[in-house]
Write a protein that holds these residues in place. Structure first.
Motif, PDB file in Angstrom:
ATOM      1  N   THR A  47       1.355  13.837 -58.509  1.00  0.00           N
ATOM      2  CA  THR A  47       0.435  13.746 -59.581  1.00  0.00           C
ATOM      3  C   THR A  47       0.366  12.238 -60.218  1.00  0.00           C
ATOM      4  O   THR A  47      -0.608  11.928 -60.932  1.00  0.00           O
ATOM      5  N   PHE A  65      -3.505   7.982 -58.159  1.00  0.00           N
ATOM      6  CA  PHE A  65      -4.607   7.628 -59.345  1.00  0.00           C
ATOM      7  C   PHE A  65      -5.674   8.723 -59.316  1.00  0.00           C
ATOM      8  O   PHE A  65      -6.131   9.151 -60.351  1.00  0.00           O
ATOM      9  N   PRO A  66      -6.368   9.096 -58.195  1.00  0.00           N
ATOM     10  CA  PRO A  66      -7.408   9.948 -58.106  1.00  0.00           C
ATOM     11  C   PRO A  66      -6.943  11.328 -58.987  1.00  0.00           C
ATOM     12  O   PRO A  66      -7.739  11.946 -59.781  1.00  0.00           O
ATOM     13  N   LEU A  67      -5.971  11.828 -58.551  1.00  0.00           N
ATOM     14  CA  LEU A  67      -5.328  13.097 -59.003  1.00  0.00           C
ATOM     15  C   LEU A  67      -4.962  12.895 -60.640  1.00  0.00           C
ATOM     16  O   LEU A  67      -5.354  13.935 -61.351  1.00  0.00           O
ATOM     17  N   ARG A  68      -4.428  11.792 -60.808  1.00  0.00           N
ATOM     18  CA  ARG A  68      -4.072  11.779 -62.137  1.00  0.00           C
ATOM     19  C   ARG A  68      -5.432  11.480 -63.162  1.00  0.00           C
ATOM     20  O   ARG A  68      -5.426  11.911 -64.322  1.00  0.00           O
ATOM     21  N   LEU A  69      -6.338  10.760 -62.567  1.00  0.00           N
ATOM     22  CA  LEU A  69      -7.650  10.651 -63.434  1.00  0.00           C
ATOM     23  C   LEU A  69      -8.299  11.928 -63.418  1.00  0.00           C
ATOM     24  O   LEU A  69      -8.688  12.171 -64.548  1.00  0.00           O
ATOM     25  N   LEU A  70      -8.298  12.982 -62.604  1.00  0.00           N
ATOM     26  CA  LEU A  70      -8.745  14.131 -62.825  1.00  0.00           C
ATOM     27  C   LEU A  70      -7.935  15.177 -63.961  1.00  0.00           C
ATOM     28  O   LEU A  70      -8.566  15.654 -64.645  1.00  0.00           O
ATOM     29  N   ILE A  81     -11.957   7.864 -68.580  1.00  0.00           N
ATOM     30  CA  ILE A  81     -12.010   7.332 -67.483  1.00  0.00           C
ATOM     31  C   ILE A  81     -12.327   6.022 -67.125  1.00  0.00           C
ATOM     32  O   ILE A  81     -11.974   5.264 -66.343  1.00  0.00           O
ATOM     33  N   MET A 106      -9.833   3.262 -65.205  1.00  0.00           N
ATOM     34  CA  MET A 106     -10.341   2.651 -64.124  1.00  0.00           C
ATOM     35  C   MET A 106     -10.554   1.215 -64.410  1.00  0.00           C
ATOM     36  O   MET A 106     -10.366   0.354 -63.508  1.00  0.00           O
TER      37      MET A 106
END
Length: 300
Positions: free
Chosen positions: A109, A112-117, A225, A229
């Motif tokens: 988790t 980064f992409p999964l945590r962002l989601l 987001i 980012m």
């Protein structure tokens, strides 16, 4: 709103307002909240020394808003924990984040992409929490605008507002981290949402509920987001906030000159008794000299 009909998103906003938070969005909320706890200084040591204290702190992170709003509404603070399904789901996420073998869940988790989601899904739940607090207060205190704002704010950002109590559970005392002294981003956006939803529920804001849900959720998700980012923690309305603060709450510079005048007058008044004492002593000396000269004349 006519704009929603023109953009053909009215049905989308209505469907979004009927979106169920359980189980996926609630699960994302629990995971991100417990990850935030794990990343606090000393949290891992507490998890090894006292798993119960770690679990209790995690539940405060997950249900802090509901507990604080229940206290404000004179309800039982344990009422939010009466939903056994949610409590078990949050406890399962706590165990996996802290004690999963090989630390698989936290490592996964943290990508980064999964945590962002997951963070975006957590922000979606914030809308429902704030709106739920506003509606709950509105039912008990009809058109009580300030009560609705307070309860909605507490339910949306209660985890941060009771952070000092949660720190005590882990044996930490940092009163300077009080959210009222320095509000974090979640506390500010929750207050903004509570204000908007309260105005809408009291019919001061001419907009339908599902439209406001869609607009507010879109705002907090896209802004969160952007923050993640860009690695920035700036609040979108920080410039407006700064202008209002400087206009309404900063003391004018003329106050400093008045204080200087007060200090100088006090200093002069302090010197006057010394001057009078000096003149009195000189007079006494002159009188003593005269008496001594008169005595010498009589002797001679």
């Amino acid at each position: 709103m006519d704009l929603f009909g023109f953009l053909n998103v009215n049905e989308l906003a209505l469907a979004f307002s009927n979106l169920s938070m359980f189980p996926y969005f609630d699960m994302a909320h629990y995971i991100i909240s417990i990850m935030s706890l794990r990343e606090q200084p000393g949290a891992m040591e507490v998890s090894q020394r006292s798993p119960f204290a770690c679990w209790f702190s995690s539940m405060l992170y997950c249900f802090g808003g509901a507990i604080l709003s229940a206290l404000m509404m004179a309800d039982a603070p344990v009422a939010p924990l009466s939903n056994t399904t949610n409590l078990l789901l949050a406890s399962l996420m706590w165990y996996l984040v802290f004690y999963c073998p090989l630390d698989v869940v936290y490592s996964l988790t943290s990508i980064f992409p999964l945590r962002l989601l997951l963070t975006a899904m957590k922000e979606v739940t914030r809308t429902w929490k704030v709106l739920g607090g506003v509606i709950q207060a509105g039912k008990k205190y009809k058109d009580g605008l300030f009560v609705m704002i307070a309860v909605g704010w507490a339910k949306g950002a209660g985890g941060g507002l009771i952070s000092n109590f949660e720190q005590l559970v882990r044996g930490v005392w940092k009163p300077e981290t009080n959210e009222l002294l320095k509000m974090s981003y979640p506390t500010k956006v929750s207050l903004l949402g509570a204000f908007l939803f309260s105005l809408q529920q009291c019919r001061y804001l001419p907009i339908q509920t599902h439209h406001l849900i869609f607009i507010y959720t879109l705002f907090i998700v896209t802004n969160k987001i952007r923050i993640m980012m860009l690695g920035s923690s700036s609040y979108p309305f920080s410039s407006v906030e700064s202008v209002l603060f400087k206009t309404l709450f900063v003391r004018p510079l003329t106050f400093s000159s008045m204080s200087d005048l007060t200090q100088s007058s006090a200093h002069q008044n302090h010197k006057k008794p010394n001057a009078s004492n000096g003149s009195t002593s000189s007079r006494n000396t002159d009188q003593t000299d005269r008496k001594e000269s008169a005595v010498n004349k009589k002797i001679n």
